[in-house]
Design an enzyme around this catalytic site. Structure first.
Site, PDB file in Angstrom:
ATOM      1  N   GLU A   1       0.855  -1.195   0.000  1.00 10.21           N
ATOM      2  CA  GLU A   1       0.000   0.000   0.000  1.00 10.21           C
ATOM      3  C   GLU A   1       0.890   1.244   0.000  1.00 10.21           C
ATOM      4  O   GLU A   1       1.651   1.475   0.931  1.00 10.21           O
ATOM      5  CB  GLU A   1      -0.891  -0.010   1.244  1.00 10.21           C
ATOM      6  CG  GLU A   1      -1.749   1.239   1.403  1.00 10.21           C
ATOM      7  CD  GLU A   1      -2.496   1.263   2.734  1.00 10.21           C
ATOM      8  OE1 GLU A   1      -2.847   0.181   3.254  1.00 10.21           O
ATOM      9  OE2 GLU A   1      -2.722   2.367   3.258  1.00 10.21           O
TER      10      GLU A   1
ATOM     11  N   ARG B   1       0.139  10.387   0.755  1.00 11.08           N
ATOM     12  CA  ARG B   1       0.445  11.433   1.737  1.00 11.08           C
ATOM     13  C   ARG B   1       1.565  12.323   1.280  1.00 11.08           C
ATOM     14  O   ARG B   1       1.924  13.269   1.989  1.00 11.08           O
ATOM     15  CB  ARG B   1       0.854  10.794   3.066  1.00 11.08           C
ATOM     16  CG  ARG B   1      -0.254  10.020   3.703  1.00 11.08           C
ATOM     17  CD  ARG B   1       0.203   9.373   4.990  1.00 11.08           C
ATOM     18  NE  ARG B   1      -0.658   8.259   5.284  1.00 11.08           N
ATOM     19  CZ  ARG B   1      -0.499   7.430   6.288  1.00 11.08           C
ATOM     20  NH1 ARG B   1       0.501   7.589   7.125  1.00 11.08           N
ATOM     21  NH2 ARG B   1      -1.336   6.439   6.471  1.00 11.08           N
TER      22      ARG B   1
ATOM     23  N   LYS C   1     -10.940  -1.454   6.700  1.00 12.40           N
ATOM     24  CA  LYS C   1      -9.734  -1.195   7.478  1.00 12.40           C
ATOM     25  C   LYS C   1     -10.181  -0.737   8.874  1.00 12.40           C
ATOM     26  O   LYS C   1     -11.153   0.003   8.992  1.00 12.40           O
ATOM     27  CB  LYS C   1      -8.938  -0.091   6.766  1.00 12.40           C
ATOM     28  CG  LYS C   1      -7.846   0.585   7.565  1.00 12.40           C
ATOM     29  CD  LYS C   1      -6.988   1.442   6.652  1.00 12.40           C
ATOM     30  CE  LYS C   1      -6.134   2.417   7.455  1.00 12.40           C
ATOM     31  NZ  LYS C   1      -4.838   2.667   6.802  1.00 12.40           N
TER      32      LYS C   1
HETATM   33  C1  3PG Z   1      -1.799   3.557   8.190  1.00 10.78           C
HETATM   34  O1  3PG Z   1      -2.019   4.486   7.482  1.00 10.78           O
HETATM   35  O2  3PG Z   1      -2.246   2.440   7.941  1.00 10.78           O
HETATM   36  C2  3PG Z   1      -1.032   3.790   9.416  1.00 10.78           C
HETATM   37  O3  3PG Z   1      -0.547   5.076   9.457  1.00 10.78           O
HETATM   38  C3  3PG Z   1       0.087   2.852   9.671  1.00 10.78           C
HETATM   39  O4  3PG Z   1       0.339   3.013  11.004  1.00 10.78           O
HETATM   40  P1  3PG Z   1       1.723   2.671  11.691  1.00 10.78           P
HETATM   41  O5  3PG Z   1       2.724   3.676  11.189  1.00 10.78           O
HETATM   42  O6  3PG Z   1       1.466   2.791  13.164  1.00 10.78           O
HETATM   43  O7  3PG Z   1       2.109   1.271  11.281  1.00 10.78           O
END
Ligand code: 3PG
Length: 216
Positions: A47, A51, A135
């Site tokens: 994924e 951003r 999700k």
């Molecule tokens: C996401 O967008 O899925 C999260 O920001 C991932 O979170 P993490 O950095 O705590 O793994």
């Protein structure tokens, strides 16, 4: 150039792989070696979050040049981003939350999608709209495995990809839940390793993540 991988059947993002790396990419030229390192380590569903300004170019490059990767777009917030992601080659779409407009554009895109939820009412609203795969974000902050266990009672038909605060220490517990199909996270992509272009370290971390199994 389009990817030679076949289209996914709808609603199968959760069954692609137990662990989905969540990529925040600053330099589009890093996307191909980074994706190759993840695939070499055993993580082929990737994924790429929208951003950063580099994200769409990164998706385009991975879709064209890393045929063993299944690249998707994350942090999809608008119908325009749905269109742009699929045009760039995204094979699945993930959002941290959802609106009806976003949901409709995801549905119309023809690729599998995971809208984000963090409350019971959001889950019920998605089920009402015929969506069963979602999700769960931000997983740890929103209640973690205890919350997901509670949801499985009244809403067993909903299945989740939890992300947010997940790592090697708690991924097996998430993966042991009947309503969890996969987990996502950034832990195998430490910022210093990406900045140093240490693809060997990322491959090692990816291999460790790919080896995580359900606990218990
Ligand atoms: C996401 O967008 O899925 C999260 O920001 C991932 O979170 P993490 O950095 O705590 O793994």
């Amino acid at each position: 150039m389009t990817s030679p991988l076949p289209s996914l059947p709808a609603a199968s993002v959760l069954d692609l792989a137990p662990v989905v790396p969540v990529v925040v990419i600053e330099v589009a030229a890093d996307a191909v070696p980074l994706a190759r390192a993840l695939v070499a380590g055993g993580l082929s569903a990737i994924e790429v979050t929208l951003r950063t300004p580099a994200a769409l170019d990164a998706i385009r490059a991975v879709a064209a040049e890393v045929p063993d990767a299944m690249v998707g777009a994350g942090t999809v917030l608008t119908p325009q981003q749905v269109t742009d992601s699929v045009a760039a080659g995204a094979r699945f779409l993930v959002s941290p939350g959802w609106t009806d407009a976003l949901l409709e554009s995801m549905r119309a895109s023809g690729v599998p999608f995971l809208p984000g939820v963090s409350t019971t009412s959001e889950v019920v609203a998605l089920l009402e709209r015929g969506v069963r795969e979602m999700k769960f974000f931000p997983a740890q902050a929103a209640g973690g495995t205890a919350y997901l266990k509670c949801l499985a009672g009244p809403l067993p038909q909903a299945r989740f990809c939890p992300t947010g605060g997940i790592g090697p220490h708690n991924a097996p517990e998430y993966l042991s839940l009947p309503n969890v199909g996969c987990v996502g996270g950034t832990w195998m992509l430490p910022a210093d390793a990406v900045a140093a272009r240490d693809w060997g370290r990322i491959e090692t971390l990816a291999r460790e993540a790919a080896g995580l199994r359900r606990s218990g």
